[in-house]
Design an enzyme around this catalytic site. Structure first.
Site, PDB file in Angstrom:
ATOM      1  N   HIS A 299       0.841  -1.194   0.000  1.00 13.59           N
ATOM      2  CA  HIS A 299       0.000   0.000   0.000  1.00 13.59           C
ATOM      3  C   HIS A 299       0.890   1.264   0.000  1.00 13.59           C
ATOM      4  O   HIS A 299       0.545   2.279   0.590  1.00 13.59           O
ATOM      5  CB  HIS A 299      -0.898  -0.016   1.239  1.00 13.59           C
ATOM      6  N   ARG A 302       1.765   2.671   3.518  1.00  8.46           N
ATOM      7  CA  ARG A 302       0.746   3.470   4.215  1.00  8.46           C
ATOM      8  C   ARG A 302      -0.053   2.658   5.218  1.00  8.46           C
ATOM      9  O   ARG A 302      -0.894   3.204   5.919  1.00  8.46           O
ATOM     10  CB  ARG A 302      -0.229   4.070   3.195  1.00  8.46           C
TER      11      ARG A 302
HETATM   12  C1  LIG Z   1      -3.151   9.053  -1.625  1.00  3.34           C
HETATM   13  C2  LIG Z   1      -3.270   7.561  -1.772  1.00  3.34           C
HETATM   14  C3  LIG Z   1      -4.507   6.962  -1.664  1.00  3.34           C
HETATM   15  C4  LIG Z   1      -4.622   5.569  -1.804  1.00  3.34           C
HETATM   16  N1  LIG Z   1      -5.860   4.994  -1.782  1.00  3.34           N
HETATM   17  C5  LIG Z   1      -5.977   3.667  -2.016  1.00  3.34           C
HETATM   18  C6  LIG Z   1      -7.265   3.072  -2.128  1.00  3.34           C
HETATM   19  O1  LIG Z   1      -8.291   3.730  -2.029  1.00  3.34           O
HETATM   20  N2  LIG Z   1      -7.312   1.733  -2.356  1.00  3.34           N
HETATM   21  C7  LIG Z   1      -6.188   0.954  -2.492  1.00  3.34           C
HETATM   22  O2  LIG Z   1      -6.289  -0.247  -2.706  1.00  3.34           O
HETATM   23  N3  LIG Z   1      -4.963   1.508  -2.413  1.00  3.34           N
HETATM   24  C8  LIG Z   1      -4.834   2.837  -2.203  1.00  3.34           C
HETATM   25  N4  LIG Z   1      -3.587   3.401  -2.173  1.00  3.34           N
HETATM   26  C9  LIG Z   1      -2.396   2.560  -2.419  1.00  3.34           C
HETATM   27  C10 LIG Z   1      -2.075   2.500  -3.920  1.00  3.34           C
HETATM   28  O3  LIG Z   1      -3.062   1.809  -4.626  1.00  3.34           O
HETATM   29  C11 LIG Z   1      -0.739   1.792  -4.167  1.00  3.34           C
HETATM   30  O4  LIG Z   1      -0.751   0.538  -3.558  1.00  3.34           O
HETATM   31  C12 LIG Z   1       0.470   2.586  -3.671  1.00  3.34           C
HETATM   32  O5  LIG Z   1       0.268   3.977  -3.815  1.00  3.34           O
HETATM   33  C13 LIG Z   1       1.703   2.182  -4.453  1.00  3.34           C
HETATM   34  O6  LIG Z   1       2.847   2.826  -3.986  1.00  3.34           O
HETATM   35  P1  LIG Z   1       3.465   4.155  -4.661  1.00  3.34           P
HETATM   36  O7  LIG Z   1       2.579   5.285  -4.222  1.00  3.34           O
HETATM   37  O8  LIG Z   1       4.819   4.235  -4.072  1.00  3.34           O
HETATM   38  O9  LIG Z   1       3.449   3.975  -6.156  1.00  3.34           O
HETATM   39  C14 LIG Z   1      -3.466   4.781  -2.023  1.00  3.34           C
HETATM   40  C15 LIG Z   1      -2.216   5.413  -2.137  1.00  3.34           C
HETATM   41  C16 LIG Z   1      -2.105   6.784  -2.025  1.00  3.34           C
HETATM   42  C17 LIG Z   1      -0.750   7.421  -2.185  1.00  3.34           C
END
Ligand SMILES: Cc1cc2nc3c(=O)[nH]c(=O)nc-3n(C[C@H](O)[C@H](O)[C@H](O)COP(=O)(O)O)c2cc1C
Length: 405
Positions: A299, A302
């Site tokens: 994620h 996060r």
């Molecule tokens: C601002 C933000 C919101 C996100 N919201 C979701 C979400 O709603 N559902 C989900 O499966 N992953 C969510 N993610 C994770 C992303 O799908 C992904 O796994 C992650 O951003 C990949 O890493 P990177 O930002 O380094 O490319 C979110 C990431 C960010 C940065």
């Protein structure tokens, strides 16, 4: 503007192409996003959970892996097209599901999806979009729908049924978010689950957003889009939840459980993807359940801080299940060279989260277009410098301590 108008107009944007042309890599776009967004919004996108150990590890893992080039070959046009879950893509990239993108820019994830479609890659639409899943589905180009449980079986099931009716190619179940991660920066900024969107908050945050007048104007013109319209069913009165309220009010797992995934597999007739895999055991469970693909993901650092970088987890997982389903990867990618490294260790394609989000912050959909162009150029250039003709020609081109291949 309606979402369809956003999609068709957003790429014709008024951005100065010379300004965008001066942004040439991830760091440039991250800086541009920092300059454009109020601190709370920038940190919401940029930050990770707790001490951000995993967030750092994701980058360090890509940095530690070294290339082993095969020099002395001339590859005029490396072939980077591929097929993921039956979708022909011009490169092995998808734009990741990211909630809250309408806080970043009025084009929001409709702008990301439109830029993805134009680039010939697929978008994964999130449950926590500022647009409805039906509105996002109006954007042409292949899309998958990422489903959260959001509090009740009933809402989750209705989302899946709506996604089928709206014509999504596949379903992505994110399993690493039973509860929301503890995003330290969000708490410091008052941008956490405890944020209540009311007059007091607006007054409290006003001085900080006043320094970003361009963002503020766009946000006001866009109607202060704090809510998550896909969640309308969650409240008896039929009103949608706002972003912070989703995790505040949810007593059940925010992520679908394995039991929910069994229901999805039985109900959903298209491709099913499980996102948030970090261990061989979970990868095998997804395979045994009948998933068509997994996303090796933490994620973007996060959620649970302290888990491994996805790149470190990938080789073992790809060796265990790579022959049975498609293995995708995200978290920490900063350009075409990182895409190459992920593919060299066994991923079929990658998802990009923050990089397109920074592009969106910098210039709306045209900013995302520029980001995807840079990723494409970086991938082609890396293959040329490695002496690789195509994506199946990556055997032995990476090495580093701690990797098993
Ligand atoms: C601002 C933000 C919101 C996100 N919201 C979701 C979400 O709603 N559902 C989900 O499966 N992953 C969510 N993610 C994770 C992303 O799908 C992904 O796994 C992650 O951003 C990949 O890493 P990177 O930002 O380094 O490319 C979110 C990431 C960010 C940065």
């Amino acid at each position: 503007m309606t979402p369809a108008e956003v999609a068709s107009r957003s790429l014709r944007g008024t951005e100065d192409p010379r300004r965008l042309g001066r942004l040439v890599d991830y760091a440039d776009f991250r800086d541009a996003a920092r300059r454009r967004l109020p601190r709370g919004v920038f940190d919401y996108v940029d930050g990770g959970a707790d001490a951000e150990i995993t967030l750092r590890r994701n980058h360090e893992a890509f940095e530690a892996l070294e290339f082993r080039p095969r020099h002395g070959r001339w590859i005029a046009q490396p072939s980077i097209a591929t097929t993921v879950l039956g979708m022909p893509l011009t490169m092995p990239v998808l734009t990741a599901p990211c909630g809250g993108m309408r806080l970043v820019h009025p084009h929001g994830d409709v702008g990301i999806a439109a830029a993805a479609a134009e680039a010939g890659v697929a978008h994964v639409a999130t449950t926590t979009s500022g647009f409805t899943l039906e509105q996002l589905a109006e954007v042409p180009g292949p899309q998958l729908f990422q489903v959260y449980k959001v509090g009740s079986d009933e809402l989750m099931r209705s989302l899946v049924e709506r996604a089928a009716r709206a014509g999504y190619h596949g379903l992505v179940a994110t399993i690493d978010s039973a509860v929301s991660g503890h995003r330290t920066r969000d708490h410091h900024n008052g941008f956490s689950q405890n944020l209540r969107i009311d007059l007091r908050t607006v007054v409290r945050l006003a001085p900080r957003v006043a320094t970003r007048p361009r963002w503020l104007l766009g946000f006001i013109r866009d109607g202060l889009p704090f809510t998550v319209p896909n969640t309308t069913l969650a409240l008896p009165g039929g009103r949608p939840l706002d972003l912070p309220a989703i995790t505040r009010t949810t007593r059940e797992s925010l992520s679908p459980t394995w039991r929910d995934l069994e229901w999805m597999r039985a109900t959903w007739h298209g491709p099913l993807v499980v996102k948030g895999i970090l261990t061989v055991a979970d990868a095998e469970r997804a395979r045994d359940l009948g998933a068509d693909a997994i996303v090796v993901s933490n994620h973007g650092g996060r959620q649970l801080d302290g888990v491994p970088a996805t790149l470190t987890a990938l080789p073992r997982i790809a060796a265990a299940v790579g022959a049975d389903l498609e293995v995708l990867l995200d978290s920490g990618l900063r350009g075409g060279a990182d895409v190459t490294k992920a593919l060299a260790l066994g991923a079929k394609a990658v998802l990009l989260g923050r990089y397109p989000a920074y592009g969106l912050a910098a210039a709306g959909a045209p900013g995302v277009r520029r980001v995807l162009e840079l990723v494409r150029e970086g991938l082609v250039r890396t293959l040329q410098l490695l002496g690789c003709a195509d994506l199946t020609d990556l055997g032995g081109v990476v090495a580093g301590s701690g990797w098993e291949n």
